[in-house]
Design an enzyme around this catalytic site. Sequence first.
Site, PDB file in Angstrom:
ATOM      1  CD  GLN A  97      -1.136  -0.282   3.721  1.00 29.90           C
ATOM      2  OE1 GLN A  97      -1.434   0.669   4.442  1.00 29.90           O
ATOM      3  NE2 GLN A  97      -1.611  -1.510   3.906  1.00 29.90           N
ATOM      4  CG  HIS A  99      -0.653   5.673   3.637  1.00 25.68           C
ATOM      5  ND1 HIS A  99      -1.726   4.827   3.518  1.00 25.68           N
ATOM      6  CD2 HIS A  99       0.202   5.085   4.516  1.00 25.68           C
ATOM      7  CE1 HIS A  99      -1.536   3.766   4.295  1.00 25.68           C
ATOM      8  NE2 HIS A  99      -0.370   3.905   4.897  1.00 25.68           N
ATOM      9  CD  GLU A 129       1.432   4.220   8.085  1.00 25.08           C
ATOM     10  OE1 GLU A 129       0.208   4.480   8.115  1.00 25.08           O
ATOM     11  OE2 GLU A 129       1.873   3.123   7.713  1.00 25.08           O
ATOM     12  CG  HIS A 258       4.084   0.912   3.788  1.00 25.53           C
ATOM     13  ND1 HIS A 258       3.593   2.030   3.166  1.00 25.53           N
ATOM     14  CD2 HIS A 258       3.208   0.621   4.791  1.00 25.53           C
ATOM     15  CE1 HIS A 258       2.472   2.421   3.766  1.00 25.53           C
ATOM     16  NE2 HIS A 258       2.204   1.574   4.749  1.00 25.53           N
ATOM     17  NE  ARG A 277      -6.256  -1.953   1.791  1.00 24.51           N
ATOM     18  CZ  ARG A 277      -7.244  -1.094   2.074  1.00 24.51           C
ATOM     19  NH1 ARG A 277      -7.981  -0.592   1.086  1.00 24.51           N
ATOM     20  NH2 ARG A 277      -7.487  -0.753   3.325  1.00 24.51           N
TER      21      ARG A 277
END
Length: 402
Positions: A97, A99, A129, A258, A277
Amino acid sequence: MDILQPIIKPYAWGSRDALARLQGRDSPAAGPEAELWMGSHPAGPSGITRDGRQTTLQDVVADDPERELGVVCDHRFGGRLPFLLKILAADQPLSIQVHPDREQARSGFAAQRTLTGHRAYVDDWPKPELLHALTPFEVLAGFRSRAEAAEVYDALSVTALRPVTAALHAGGGESALSEALRTVLEWPSHGRESLVSAVVEASERLAAAQGPHAAAYGAVVDMARHHPGDLGLVASLLLRHQVLAPGTTLFMPTGGLHAYVRGVGVELLANSDNVLRAGLTTKEVNVPELLRITDPAARVAVVAPRTLAGSGRTQTYDCPVEEFALYRTELCASPESVVPSSGPRIVLCLDGTARLRKPDGEEVFLGSGASCFLPATDQLVTACGDGTLFVAAPGIEAHQTT
């Protein structure tokens, strides 16, 4: 100070033991428990009791954002608590995935407002994150160098992979990595099954030989048990494989490709649930959009802890974002520690016990796995006990001083 009632996300890859043990519940749980959410995201806002009334943190913030967030945080983030704190407990591999950054999220979310059916963007926020490993945590995070990726694929000796290895050997650095990823993920449907089968078979051989990159090949074999025939198995070898030791912290920037494979950790992220994804999942995939926003130059970094000045027991983890900052404090009975940072905070007691106290004498007690919300009006809060505290706060203050 409000005790939180966090939300458990029962995704199929979750552990049946980790979150139950953390919260002192019977183990194993009845089903997989993947993530413990502490925050105000609409997809899982934590419950709280305020003035004798059961409500959610999302509603409390919306009712009076300036009081709950403080003037600076309220204005900077449009009345939204800017972070989401989680415990992530993975027994099986998560999807490959990526982001989005703030502009990608805003434009992507706006562009799909008139569409029906599946939406790639569930909100208009970015999602960088931070992952702090509590157990050994296996990850695929960020791209290998072009030369190393070529070496990894060459060793497979799979003839069908020639278009991928040709892209990697052609040079071009990061553009070659992007082209290799695109070649794998857009592989013609009629040849996918045989390609994945050949790569998994070769990976099993190389993992058993214990040569270079054996752990990465072993990860492919392990992930194939959960996602047979998935092109993500082939693409995963473009990513750096590592096992984070307990206490290690990894920063994942937007655009960084990642997949988290297995482990338990504290995860702090911007208050978003945007995930694009490409494989290793039963959920919706969106290969074109993932390819568009993936940045092979995104720097996925292990972040060394920094001890706060004047505090021998509180550490922070510097990362270049304004949405969040993470602090870790080892408590003792005396003297009391000042809960770090300012503005709105979420405090998690990871183990042991903690007593939080305000100058007016108000107290809350946290056991293992318990958490509370400190609004911006609760500035000076001290803590003591025998537990370990993780504190999530806006990153504005930390970002300006690093």
